[in-house]
Write a protein that holds these residues in place. Structure first.
Motif, PDB file in Angstrom:
ATOM      1  N   VAL A 134       0.854  -1.191   0.000  1.00 17.60           N
ATOM      2  CA  VAL A 134       0.000   0.000   0.000  1.00 17.60           C
ATOM      3  C   VAL A 134       0.888   1.239   0.000  1.00 17.60           C
ATOM      4  CG1 VAL A 134      -1.792   1.276   1.223  1.00 17.60           C
ATOM      5  CG2 VAL A 134      -1.794  -1.235   1.273  1.00 17.60           C
ATOM      6  N   ASN A 135       0.757   2.061  -1.040  1.00 24.65           N
ATOM      7  CA  ASN A 135       1.521   3.309  -1.125  1.00 24.65           C
ATOM      8  C   ASN A 135       0.612   4.488  -0.816  1.00 24.65           C
ATOM      9  OD1 ASN A 135       3.217   5.440  -1.602  1.00 24.65           O
ATOM     10  ND2 ASN A 135       3.300   5.167  -3.839  1.00 24.65           N
ATOM     11  N   HIS A 136       0.675   4.960   0.413  1.00 27.19           N
ATOM     12  CA  HIS A 136      -0.040   6.160   0.821  1.00 27.19           C
ATOM     13  C   HIS A 136       0.934   7.266   1.209  1.00 27.19           C
ATOM     14  CE1 HIS A 136      -4.066   3.904   1.805  1.00 27.19           C
ATOM     15  NE2 HIS A 136      -3.876   4.106   0.520  1.00 27.19           N
ATOM     16  N   LEU A 137       2.105   7.276   0.556  1.00 29.78           N
ATOM     17  CA  LEU A 137       3.076   8.342   0.799  1.00 29.78           C
ATOM     18  C   LEU A 137       2.668   9.659   0.160  1.00 29.78           C
ATOM     19  CD1 LEU A 137       6.541   6.580   0.265  1.00 29.78           C
ATOM     20  CD2 LEU A 137       5.632   7.464   2.412  1.00 29.78           C
TER      21      LEU A 137
ATOM     22  N   GLY B 226       5.112   4.550  -9.136  1.00 30.22           N
ATOM     23  CA  GLY B 226       4.803   3.462 -10.043  1.00 30.22           C
ATOM     24  C   GLY B 226       3.628   2.649  -9.551  1.00 30.22           C
ATOM     25  N   THR B 227       3.482   1.458 -10.124  1.00 35.53           N
ATOM     26  CA  THR B 227       2.292   0.653  -9.823  1.00 35.53           C
ATOM     27  C   THR B 227       2.605  -0.722  -9.243  1.00 35.53           C
ATOM     28  OG1 THR B 227       2.271  -0.124 -12.121  1.00 35.53           O
ATOM     29  CG2 THR B 227       0.889   1.799 -11.589  1.00 35.53           C
TER      30      THR B 227
ATOM     31  N   GLU C  43       7.629  -4.158  -6.838  1.00 40.30           N
ATOM     32  CA  GLU C  43       9.081  -4.041  -6.944  1.00 40.30           C
ATOM     33  C   GLU C  43       9.495  -2.771  -7.660  1.00 40.30           C
ATOM     34  OE1 GLU C  43      11.451  -7.367  -7.816  1.00 40.30           O
ATOM     35  OE2 GLU C  43      10.443  -8.681  -6.371  1.00 40.30           O
ATOM     36  N   GLU C  44       8.651  -2.258  -8.544  1.00 37.51           N
ATOM     37  CA  GLU C  44       8.925  -0.955  -9.164  1.00 37.51           C
ATOM     38  C   GLU C  44       8.844   0.146  -8.109  1.00 37.51           C
ATOM     39  OE1 GLU C  44       6.999   2.119 -12.494  1.00 37.51           O
ATOM     40  OE2 GLU C  44       5.885   0.350 -11.824  1.00 37.51           O
ATOM     41  N   ILE C  45       7.797   0.118  -7.299  1.00 33.79           N
ATOM     42  CA  ILE C  45       7.609   1.129  -6.254  1.00 33.79           C
ATOM     43  C   ILE C  45       8.787   1.126  -5.286  1.00 33.79           C
ATOM     44  CG2 ILE C  45       6.193   1.720  -4.237  1.00 33.79           C
ATOM     45  CD1 ILE C  45       3.767   0.651  -5.844  1.00 33.79           C
ATOM     46  N   LEU C  46       9.175  -0.067  -4.841  1.00 29.51           N
ATOM     47  CA  LEU C  46      10.225  -0.164  -3.842  1.00 29.51           C
ATOM     48  C   LEU C  46      11.600   0.143  -4.426  1.00 29.51           C
ATOM     49  CD1 LEU C  46       8.844  -3.307  -2.015  1.00 29.51           C
ATOM     50  CD2 LEU C  46       8.781  -0.939  -1.217  1.00 29.51           C
ATOM     51  N   GLY C  47      11.802  -0.203  -5.696  1.00 29.00           N
ATOM     52  CA  GLY C  47      13.056   0.146  -6.354  1.00 29.00           C
ATOM     53  C   GLY C  47      13.217   1.653  -6.488  1.00 29.00           C
ATOM     54  N   ARG C  48      12.136   2.328  -6.848  1.00 30.53           N
ATOM     55  CA  ARG C  48      12.200   3.789  -6.968  1.00 30.53           C
ATOM     56  C   ARG C  48      12.365   4.448  -5.602  1.00 30.53           C
ATOM     57  NH1 ARG C  48       7.762   6.033 -11.144  1.00 30.53           N
ATOM     58  NH2 ARG C  48       8.723   7.973 -10.390  1.00 30.53           N
ATOM     59  N   LEU C  49      11.736   3.878  -4.569  1.00 26.81           N
ATOM     60  CA  LEU C  49      11.952   4.388  -3.211  1.00 26.81           C
ATOM     61  C   LEU C  49      13.429   4.302  -2.854  1.00 26.81           C
ATOM     62  CD1 LEU C  49      10.919   5.182  -0.300  1.00 26.81           C
ATOM     63  CD2 LEU C  49      10.834   2.713   0.137  1.00 26.81           C
TER      64      LEU C  49
ATOM     65  N   GLY D 267      15.465   6.895  -4.593  1.00 26.01           N
ATOM     66  CA  GLY D 267      15.023   8.280  -4.432  1.00 26.01           C
ATOM     67  C   GLY D 267      14.466   8.850  -5.718  1.00 26.01           C
ATOM     68  N   ASP D 268      13.974   7.964  -6.578  1.00 26.68           N
ATOM     69  CA  ASP D 268      13.432   8.366  -7.877  1.00 26.68           C
ATOM     70  C   ASP D 268      11.950   8.699  -7.708  1.00 26.68           C
ATOM     71  OD1 ASP D 268      12.814   8.715 -10.537  1.00 26.68           O
ATOM     72  OD2 ASP D 268      12.905   6.576 -11.046  1.00 26.68           O
ATOM     73  N   PHE D 269      11.683   9.867  -7.140  1.00 28.38           N
ATOM     74  CA  PHE D 269      10.321  10.238  -6.811  1.00 28.38           C
ATOM     75  C   PHE D 269       9.666  10.977  -7.975  1.00 28.38           C
ATOM     76  CE2 PHE D 269      11.201  10.584  -1.945  1.00 28.38           C
ATOM     77  CZ  PHE D 269      11.536   9.245  -1.940  1.00 28.38           C
ATOM     78  N   GLY D 270       8.420  10.597  -8.235  1.00 34.07           N
ATOM     79  CA  GLY D 270       7.626  11.338  -9.200  1.00 34.07           C
ATOM     80  C   GLY D 270       6.948  12.516  -8.505  1.00 34.07           C
ATOM     81  N   THR D 271       5.718  12.801  -8.890  1.00 36.43           N
ATOM     82  CA  THR D 271       4.982  13.912  -8.303  1.00 36.43           C
ATOM     83  C   THR D 271       4.808  13.699  -6.798  1.00 36.43           C
ATOM     84  OG1 THR D 271       3.777  14.226 -10.366  1.00 36.43           O
ATOM     85  CG2 THR D 271       2.823  15.203  -8.376  1.00 36.43           C
ATOM     86  N   ILE D 272       5.136  14.735  -6.037  1.00 36.47           N
ATOM     87  CA  ILE D 272       4.939  14.713  -4.583  1.00 36.47           C
ATOM     88  C   ILE D 272       3.747  15.592  -4.269  1.00 36.47           C
ATOM     89  CG2 ILE D 272       5.957  15.229  -2.337  1.00 36.47           C
ATOM     90  CD1 ILE D 272       8.707  14.794  -3.592  1.00 36.47           C
ATOM     91  N   ARG D 273       2.685  14.967  -3.836  1.00 33.37           N
ATOM     92  CA  ARG D 273       1.439  15.705  -3.599  1.00 33.37           C
ATOM     93  C   ARG D 273       1.407  16.256  -2.172  1.00 33.37           C
ATOM     94  NH1 ARG D 273      -0.114  11.038  -6.045  1.00 33.37           N
ATOM     95  NH2 ARG D 273      -0.891  10.145  -4.085  1.00 33.37           N
TER      96      ARG D 273
END
Length: 567
Positions: A180-183, A188-189, A192-198, A201-207
């Motif tokens: 669950v990504n509630h950051l 990503g979706t 392993e993509e989400i955790l690899g980018r975490l 530090g490859d962050f997309g839009t920060i809301r």
């Protein structure tokens, strides 16, 4: 199970999978309480590795205890005996410590193993601070541990550690592991993509989600209500139970997004001593209700705690003063290794404490003379730290009250201020040391972490004579302005500690106290039904850290209604 352990080795490497009683001792044995057998301790070095280990655990149906620094005081980050219905795997997260600063330093994203000391160092050049500093009872604590336990800490204006922005894994009612990504950050979706980018530090839009907060933004007004008949903060408070926050290990946290706070320039520390506890309460009520500037901290030390920390926390004081909190985990690891060695050869686990206590007697005096003079004159001490902006009103108020027939105050030099807070924060370790070196006369520690109602005036405990007779020593300290107290009782040899604890809790119930206040339930306190409902909602199969709050340890919360003491 052999195949599962081998799978762990393939994921994280053989050196980071520990098995056997000696190798796992540091991780399965709590700082004060808790111990039990484990199948393995696994130390992933990357979030993706953590996810893969969790997948294997979910597939095998084993219990997972997520652990960072293992500094907990209620046994909540270690196994509790051997009464589990499934094998136990500890996943230690301390190798995953990355911190990413976002929003121009106003927020951070911390991985699961990041420590408060590490975060404090990272933010200092930016003129910012984390929610808590150093750790009032458990030096070396992790950021995630504080949030998962709603730890309050010593800083008056910031309240319990809290965020609604988290990245975590949970096991749903069907037994499926879900990420669950509630950051509020685009990563990503796929897991392993989400955790690899975490990790990168490859962050997309920060809301900046206005509906989700990254700290307790109400506490600075909440704590000022000195007429309220409820405590300012306590662990059974549903106001601060939200996903990872207050989860007590019933989720596997990967990262948390948290607010930071502007550092206070030029703080002033005022040291108050009195023999009348009502005098301190009058000060507390006035400054919370009428000061324009809330103090930074207000730490209470009773005379017995002062003596205990001076005599049995001296080496810890010197270590912190010379090497800082960043080296505490290494020191704890070395001590645990040595204690495991002496246990293995039949010498017991307290040899290191006796050696360190003998060594500490050779160290020079470490406390400033003005503090020691106040100890000789006064039973109750309050270390009040205020902002530069609030110093004038604090000085003026105290000058109007002191010297009195029962008390006085002085303004600390920088050296005295540093020593006062180090002395306060060494108390927890000093209690453990006392128990170790007085094992012939002390049965054990009964440690209570309590929150009194904000309107309590008669705050200092007076015990019945029949309880006093069963105690060798007792210690009181706490976060006075929040009315949160850490009360520790060294029970005489041969006395039933559980019976003493039950009698103490009856006294606290009579006074309207709530417990625990900030250390969470662990395996020491019984959680309320509302809190257990929260645990069941986020962990329906009871796969993560079962037994917390005296709940059942069985899969699927089986027999919860008739379960007693987690058995």
């Amino acid at each position: 199970m052999d195949a599962l352990v081998e799978a762990f080795r393939e994921i994280v490497g053989r050196r980071h999978v520990l098995t056997g009683a000696r190798a796992t001792r540091r991780y399965r044995k709590g700082y004060r309480y808790g111990d039990g057998p484990v199948l393995a301790v696994v130390r992933p070095g990357r979030p993706v590795e953590q996810w893969r280990v969790l997948q294997r655990c979910a597939d095998a149906g084993v219990i997972v205890i997520s652990q960072a620094a293992n500094t907990g005081l209620t046994g909540g980050s270690t196994p509790d005996g051997d009464s589990y219905d499934r094998p136990v795997v500890i996943i230690n997260t301390l190798r995953m410590r990355d911190i990413t600063v976002i929003a121009d330093g106003r927020q951070v994203v911390c991985q699961a193993g990041a420590t408060l000391e590490q975060l404090e160092r990272r933010l200092k050049p930016l003129g910012r601070e984390p929610h808590s500093v150093i750790g009032s009872s458990c030096i070396g604590a992790s950021v995630a541990g504080g949030v998962c336990n709603n730890s309050g800490g010593s800083l008056v204006r910031r309240g319990p550690a809290y965020t609604e922005l988290a990245l975590f894994a949970q096991i749903d009612a069907t037994g499926r592991l879900v990420l669950v990504n509630h950051l509020g950050i685009e990563l990503g979706t796929e897991p392993e993509e989400i955790l690899g980018r975490l990790e990168r530090g490859d962050f997309g839009t920060i809301r900046a989600d206005q509906n989700r907060v990254a700290s307790d933004r109400e506490y600075h007004t909440h704590v000022r209500d000195t007429d309220a008949d409820t405590p300012a903060r306590f662990n059974d408070d549903p106001r601060r139970h939200y996903e990872a926050s207050g989860s007590a290990g019933h989720l596997a946290v990967f990262a948390l997004r948290l607010d930071t706070f502007a550092a206070d320039d030029g703080p002033v520390t005022l040291y108050i001593g009195t023999n009348d506890p009502a005098e301190l309460e009058s000060i507390r009520r006035h400054l919370l209700a009428h000061f324009d500037h809330l103090p930074i901290a207000g730490e209470y030390i009773h005379a017995t705690a002062y003596d205990l920390s001076r005599d049995y926390g001296k080496d810890l004081f010197w270590f912190l003063n010379r090497f800082g909190t960043g080296n505490i985990p290494k020191a704890f690891a070395a001590k645990s290794w040595f204690d495991g060695l002496t246990e293995a050869v039949g010498l017991g686990s307290f040899v290191s404490d006796h050696i360190l206590q003998w060594f500490s007697r050779l160290l020079p005096q470490h406390l400033p003379e003005r503090m020691n003079r106040f100890r000789r004159d006064y039973a109750h001490h309050l270390v009040l730290k205020t902002t530069a902006e609030g110093a004038a009103e604090a000085r003026a108020f105290l000058e109007s009250r002191f010297p009195s027939e029962t008390g006085a105050f002085f303004e600390c030099s920088e050296t005295e201020a540093h020593a006062a807070f180090l002395h306060r924060f060494a108390i927890g370790g000093a209690v453990v040391r006392y128990r170790a070196v007085h094992a012939r006369t002390v049965e054990d520690i009964v440690a209570l972490d309590i929150a009194l109602p904000r309107n309590t005036r008669d705050w200092f405990e007076t015990l019945p004579a029949e309880i006093e007779a069963d105690l060798e020593a007792k210690m009181y300290c706490g976060h006075f302005l929040c009315h949160v107290f850490h009360q520790e009782y060294l029970v005489r040899r041969g006395v039933d500690c559980e019976a003493i604890k039950a009698r103490l809790l009856i006294e606290l119930d009579r006074r309207g106290a709530r417990y625990p206040a900030e250390h969470n339930f662990g395996h020491s306190y019984r959680a309320g039904e509302q809190t257990l409902d929260f645990y069941r909602s986020i962990d329906p199969t009871n796969s993560f850290n079962p037994g917390i709050g005296h709940a059942t340890k069985r899969a699927g919360w089986e027999d919860h209604a008739c379960c007693e003491n987690g058995r």
